[in-house]
Design a protein around this motif. Structure first.
Motif, PDB file in Angstrom:
ATOM      1  N   ARG A 143       0.905  -1.329  -0.034  1.00  0.00           N
ATOM      2  CA  ARG A 143       0.301   0.068  -0.187  1.00  0.00           C
ATOM      3  C   ARG A 143       0.805   1.356  -0.044  1.00  0.00           C
ATOM      4  O   ARG A 143       0.614   2.088  -0.942  1.00  0.00           O
ATOM      5  N   LEU A 144       1.797   1.278   0.748  1.00  0.00           N
ATOM      6  CA  LEU A 144       2.680   2.561   0.774  1.00  0.00           C
ATOM      7  C   LEU A 144       3.495   2.669  -0.212  1.00  0.00           C
ATOM      8  O   LEU A 144       3.610   3.896  -0.837  1.00  0.00           O
ATOM      9  N   SER A 145       3.939   1.737  -0.890  1.00  0.00           N
ATOM     10  CA  SER A 145       4.788   1.988  -2.049  1.00  0.00           C
ATOM     11  C   SER A 145       4.134   2.128  -3.382  1.00  0.00           C
ATOM     12  O   SER A 145       4.519   2.790  -4.301  1.00  0.00           O
ATOM     13  N   GLY A 146       2.800   1.578  -3.311  1.00  0.00           N
ATOM     14  CA  GLY A 146       1.805   1.875  -4.477  1.00  0.00           C
ATOM     15  C   GLY A 146       2.171   0.898  -5.748  1.00  0.00           C
ATOM     16  O   GLY A 146       2.130   0.934  -6.715  1.00  0.00           O
ATOM     17  N   ALA A 147       2.536  -0.567  -5.375  1.00  0.00           N
ATOM     18  CA  ALA A 147       3.050  -1.411  -6.118  1.00  0.00           C
ATOM     19  C   ALA A 147       2.083  -1.658  -7.277  1.00  0.00           C
ATOM     20  O   ALA A 147       0.930  -1.969  -6.990  1.00  0.00           O
ATOM     21  N   ALA A 148       2.548  -1.785  -8.431  1.00  0.00           N
ATOM     22  CA  ALA A 148       1.374  -2.053  -9.557  1.00  0.00           C
ATOM     23  C   ALA A 148       1.442  -3.357  -9.717  1.00  0.00           C
ATOM     24  O   ALA A 148       0.501  -4.120 -10.291  1.00  0.00           O
TER      25      ALA A 148
ATOM     26  N   THR B 229      12.336  -1.201   6.200  1.00  0.00           N
ATOM     27  CA  THR B 229      13.098  -1.332   7.298  1.00  0.00           C
ATOM     28  C   THR B 229      12.335  -0.924   8.649  1.00  0.00           C
ATOM     29  O   THR B 229      11.898   0.071   8.619  1.00  0.00           O
ATOM     30  N   SER B 230      12.717  -1.772   9.471  1.00  0.00           N
ATOM     31  CA  SER B 230      12.068  -1.105  10.883  1.00  0.00           C
ATOM     32  C   SER B 230      12.918   0.000  11.476  1.00  0.00           C
ATOM     33  O   SER B 230      14.099  -0.422  11.370  1.00  0.00           O
ATOM     34  N   GLY B 231      12.535   0.911  11.845  1.00  0.00           N
ATOM     35  CA  GLY B 231      13.201   1.776  12.741  1.00  0.00           C
ATOM     36  C   GLY B 231      13.118   1.834  14.189  1.00  0.00           C
ATOM     37  O   GLY B 231      12.614   0.683  14.562  1.00  0.00           O
ATOM     38  N   THR B 232      13.211   2.950  14.825  1.00  0.00           N
ATOM     39  CA  THR B 232      13.065   2.911  16.239  1.00  0.00           C
ATOM     40  C   THR B 232      11.514   3.321  16.580  1.00  0.00           C
ATOM     41  O   THR B 232      11.112   2.873  17.929  1.00  0.00           O
ATOM     42  N   THR B 233      10.760   3.534  15.765  1.00  0.00           N
ATOM     43  CA  THR B 233       9.356   3.657  16.205  1.00  0.00           C
ATOM     44  C   THR B 233       8.310   3.383  15.189  1.00  0.00           C
ATOM     45  O   THR B 233       8.664   3.292  14.088  1.00  0.00           O
ATOM     46  N   GLY B 234       7.174   2.634  15.494  1.00  0.00           N
ATOM     47  CA  GLY B 234       6.005   2.418  14.762  1.00  0.00           C
ATOM     48  C   GLY B 234       6.443   1.240  13.766  1.00  0.00           C
ATOM     49  O   GLY B 234       7.316   0.376  13.765  1.00  0.00           O
ATOM     50  N   ARG B 235       5.740   1.527  12.426  1.00  0.00           N
ATOM     51  CA  ARG B 235       5.834   0.466  11.502  1.00  0.00           C
ATOM     52  C   ARG B 235       6.895   0.720  10.422  1.00  0.00           C
ATOM     53  O   ARG B 235       7.546   1.795  10.466  1.00  0.00           O
ATOM     54  N   ALA B 236       7.219  -0.209   9.804  1.00  0.00           N
ATOM     55  CA  ALA B 236       8.497  -0.291   8.903  1.00  0.00           C
ATOM     56  C   ALA B 236       8.291   0.918   7.975  1.00  0.00           C
ATOM     57  O   ALA B 236       7.108   1.132   7.438  1.00  0.00           O
ATOM     58  N   LYS B 237       9.543   1.476   7.605  1.00  0.00           N
ATOM     59  CA  LYS B 237       9.547   2.870   6.756  1.00  0.00           C
ATOM     60  C   LYS B 237      10.178   2.315   5.438  1.00  0.00           C
ATOM     61  O   LYS B 237      11.016   1.477   5.133  1.00  0.00           O
ATOM     62  N   GLY B 238       9.560   3.104   4.318  1.00  0.00           N
ATOM     63  CA  GLY B 238      10.214   2.602   2.862  1.00  0.00           C
ATOM     64  C   GLY B 238      11.280   3.595   2.817  1.00  0.00           C
ATOM     65  O   GLY B 238      11.213   4.960   2.548  1.00  0.00           O
TER      66      GLY B 238
ATOM     67  N   TYR C   8      12.443   8.810   3.409  1.00  0.00           N
ATOM     68  CA  TYR C   8      11.743   7.957   3.518  1.00  0.00           C
ATOM     69  C   TYR C   8      10.511   8.037   2.545  1.00  0.00           C
ATOM     70  O   TYR C   8       9.957   9.342   2.657  1.00  0.00           O
ATOM     71  N   HIS C   9      10.097   7.106   1.879  1.00  0.00           N
ATOM     72  CA  HIS C   9       8.852   7.368   1.158  1.00  0.00           C
ATOM     73  C   HIS C   9       7.574   7.999   2.062  1.00  0.00           C
ATOM     74  O   HIS C   9       7.052   7.196   2.688  1.00  0.00           O
ATOM     75  N   GLN C  10       7.132   9.103   1.294  1.00  0.00           N
ATOM     76  CA  GLN C  10       5.792   9.490   1.781  1.00  0.00           C
ATOM     77  C   GLN C  10       5.959   9.742   3.528  1.00  0.00           C
ATOM     78  O   GLN C  10       4.872   9.758   4.114  1.00  0.00           O
ATOM     79  N   ASP C  11       7.070  10.201   3.925  1.00  0.00           N
ATOM     80  CA  ASP C  11       7.285  10.300   5.491  1.00  0.00           C
ATOM     81  C   ASP C  11       8.263  11.539   5.451  1.00  0.00           C
ATOM     82  O   ASP C  11       9.518  11.077   6.136  1.00  0.00           O
ATOM     83  N   PRO C  12       7.829  12.492   5.314  1.00  0.00           N
ATOM     84  CA  PRO C  12       8.980  13.709   5.620  1.00  0.00           C
ATOM     85  C   PRO C  12       9.218  13.989   7.257  1.00  0.00           C
ATOM     86  O   PRO C  12      10.475  14.730   7.364  1.00  0.00           O
ATOM     87  N   VAL C  13       8.244  13.768   8.073  1.00  0.00           N
ATOM     88  CA  VAL C  13       8.865  13.900   9.369  1.00  0.00           C
ATOM     89  C   VAL C  13       9.937  12.842   9.965  1.00  0.00           C
ATOM     90  O   VAL C  13      10.708  13.269  10.543  1.00  0.00           O
ATOM     91  N   ALA C  14       9.679  11.522   9.574  1.00  0.00           N
ATOM     92  CA  ALA C  14      10.693  10.647   9.761  1.00  0.00           C
ATOM     93  C   ALA C  14      12.027  11.083   9.116  1.00  0.00           C
ATOM     94  O   ALA C  14      13.134  10.821   9.422  1.00  0.00           O
ATOM     95  N   THR C  15      12.063  11.580   7.802  1.00  0.00           N
ATOM     96  CA  THR C  15      13.111  11.830   6.931  1.00  0.00           C
ATOM     97  C   THR C  15      13.914  13.277   7.932  1.00  0.00           C
ATOM     98  O   THR C  15      15.387  13.043   7.874  1.00  0.00           O
ATOM     99  N   ALA C  16      13.143  14.197   8.345  1.00  0.00           N
ATOM    100  CA  ALA C  16      13.627  15.256   8.952  1.00  0.00           C
ATOM    101  C   ALA C  16      14.304  15.004  10.064  1.00  0.00           C
ATOM    102  O   ALA C  16      15.116  15.401  10.894  1.00  0.00           O
ATOM    103  N   GLU C  17      13.591  13.873  10.923  1.00  0.00           N
ATOM    104  CA  GLU C  17      14.461  13.477  12.221  1.00  0.00           C
ATOM    105  C   GLU C  17      15.377  12.549  12.104  1.00  0.00           C
ATOM    106  O   GLU C  17      16.786  12.603  13.003  1.00  0.00           O
ATOM    107  N   ALA C  18      15.674  11.869  10.939  1.00  0.00           N
ATOM    108  CA  ALA C  18      16.878  11.131  10.581  1.00  0.00           C
ATOM    109  C   ALA C  18      18.036  11.818  10.036  1.00  0.00           C
ATOM    110  O   ALA C  18      19.228  11.654  10.170  1.00  0.00           O
TER     111      ALA C  18
END
Length: 516
Positions: free
Chosen positions: A96-101, A163-172, A364-374
């Motif tokens: 779902r997150l990747s939008g795989a066809a 990949t699993s990070g430090t919080t929540g579900r796996a990030k793309g 991280y795909h569609q996750d600007p908050v996690a990107t800015a944190e990392a």
């Protein structure tokens, strides 16, 4: 990535470049054959999907995984490699997150019916138009007629790896062609072996260690890349039969190989390098590996966010560097050991390991908050690992700031496991930590507070988690407690739980690290 394959085919069309070994089949490709087949896979994809489309795979190591990695790259599409042992919620999240066809999924992935799961998820995923069932017949991928392949820009997106990070579900994690090419080239250069040779690679191809350092590194080396799913007896046999020059294996896999009786009679005389990474190794482990395999062990520090490697020791490094460090930064990588205020630490003083450079993920795909944190505004990735750098630039990992657990080379988010455990009606509260293990790096340990009047059955909790999590995420030990240690601000004291786990005689008999 396509240019690296074309280079190999141009320099030696008849050179053996790929061999895949499964329980049912063995196949080999010359450089020219591999390029031709990868181009046919690309043509078939382009007949049904536009460049830039996301193509997921859920496959064990084998020919289909390699041909799809290269074919997707040549087609200018984006590969989404998913762990074939993923449970339905994990696979659904990735798709779902990747939008795989489309997804190419194994009918049987180590007992997991990945293709059946993908079919069941299909109706709830509007972007997913194709589910391909993979049975090991790689020739079915070669249906495409010759086609004009697109020009792919170096900074184009090549993969989205979860990949699993430090919080929540796996990030793309977003991975570019340039990052994969630069990392695999620097990896090959640091190893320093003459072109050619034979690389044995049982590392999973849905991870950067397998498909960047392995697949792409072997292309740069123009080595025969022997891809095999990890089975100790088969790997040991291949080392001798193929006269391997390099073995790539996580510490856990090396430990399992060294416990096999067959290793006593295995001919390992051709080995020139053993490569490992994914967890901290101790000097005694390095000594043991080098004694058993008769070749220097080199160790990397890397993350999915760095295409699998950022620092790496070399076969020619002094013993002390190979035994106690993860080596020096690869070409094109800046490293800083940062003090709490972000300034460089004094050599010899511990600090957080920061990296930046060409191999770094854009985010991280569609996750600007996690990107800015990392990744900060200066482009530094804050790894969360504590390290010490010596005057020569070699780094030693001494701890971790973050709560992420590393077990068997895999990242495990405590919060993701806690969410699964807490979903059982007998559980009121739970907290998950890692505890050191000689074999696995860390074991996943769950502390559980029962619901009022409930009897907690660890066997039932394990069964509950196995339906929701990949096997490596399922706790290996359960501890039933009356309450969890909390801070004044009501946060769980994970450090105290780690101390409790470390002092547990069942997990650490005779005071030594856990070794199940």
């Amino acid at each position: 990535m396509g240019d690296v394959l074309r280079r190999a085919a141009g320099l030696g069309p008849a050179d053996p470049l790929l061999r895949t070994v499964t329980a049912a089949d063995e196949a080999g490709w010359t450089a020219a054959e591999l390029l031709a087949d990868a181009e046919r896979v690309a043509a078939g994809l382009l007949a049904r999907h536009d460049p830039g489309s996301r193509i997921a795979t859920c496959l064990v190591n084998g020919p289909e995984a390699v041909l799809l990695q290269l074919g997707v790259a040549l087609a200018g599409m984006v590969l989404v490699p998913v762990n074939p042992r993923s449970r339905p919620p994990e696979l659904e999240h990735a798709l779902r997150l990747s939008g795989a066809a489309a997804i190419y999924a194994a009918e049987d992935a180590a007992g997991n019916p990945a293709a059946d799961v993908a079919e069941e998820l299909r109706d709830g995923l509007p972007a997913l138009t194709e589910v391909h069932r993979c049975t090991g017949d790689w020739r079915a991928l070669l249906a495409g007629r010759p086609a004009q392949l697109p020009t792919v820009a170096p900074d184009a997106l090549a993969q989205i790896q979860f990949t699993s990070g430090t919080t929540g579900r796996a990030k793309g994690v977003l991975i570019t062609h340039a990052g994969m090419v630069a990392t695999s080239h620097a990896f090959r250069e640091r190893i320093g072996l003459p072109e050619g040779g034979v690389w044995i690679n049982p590392m999973p191809l849905f991870h950067t260690a397998g498909n960047v350092l392995g697949t792409m590194g072997a292309l740069w080396q123009r080595a025969e890349h022997v891809v095999v799913a990890f089975e100790p007896a088969r790997v040991l046999a291949l080392l001798a039969e193929r006269r391997a020059t390099l073995l790539s294996a996580a510490p856990t896999l090396l430990d399992l190989l060294m416990t096999r009786p067959e290793i006593q009679d295995a001919d390992l005389s051709s080995l020139q390098v053993v490569f490992t990474g994914g967890q901290t190794v101790r000097p005694g482990f390095v000594d043991r590996v080098e004694s058993v395999f008769g070749a220097p062990l080199i160790t990397t520090f890397g993350m999915t966010e760095t295409c699998g490697s950022a620092l790496l020791s070399a076969p020619t490094d002094p013993d002390e560097v190979r035994r106690t460090t993860v080596g020096r930064p690869l070409a094109g990588t800046d490293v800083r050991i940062a003090s709490p205020d972000g300034t460089p630490a004094v050599p010899g003083e511990p600090g957080e390991l920061w990296v930046r450079g060409a191999r770094l993920t854009p985010g991280y795909h569609q996750d600007p908050v996690a990107t800015a944190e990392a990744i900060d505004r200066e482009g530094w990735l804050h790894t969360g690992d504590l390290a010490v750098m010596d005057a020569t630039g070699a780094c030693r990992i001494v701890g971790r700031l973050k709560d992420m657990i590393k077990t068997g080379g895999e990242n495990v988010s405590p919060e993701e496991v806690e969410e699964a455990v807490a979903g059982h009606p007998s559980v009121a509260r739970t907290a998950v930590v890692g505890t050191p293990s000689e074999r696995w790096g860390e074991l996943v340990v769950a502390f559980v507070v029962p619901s009022a009047g409930a009897d907690v059955d660890p066997v039932e909790l394990e069964r509950h988690c196995r339906d929701r999590l990949s096997p490596f995420k399922v706790p290996r030990a359960w501890r039933i407690v009356d309450d969890l240690p909390m801070t004044a601000s009501t946060k769980i004291q994970r450090a105290e739980l780690r101390r409790m786990a470390a002092a547990d005689p069942e997990l650490h008999p005779a005071g030594g690290p856990a070794r199940p």
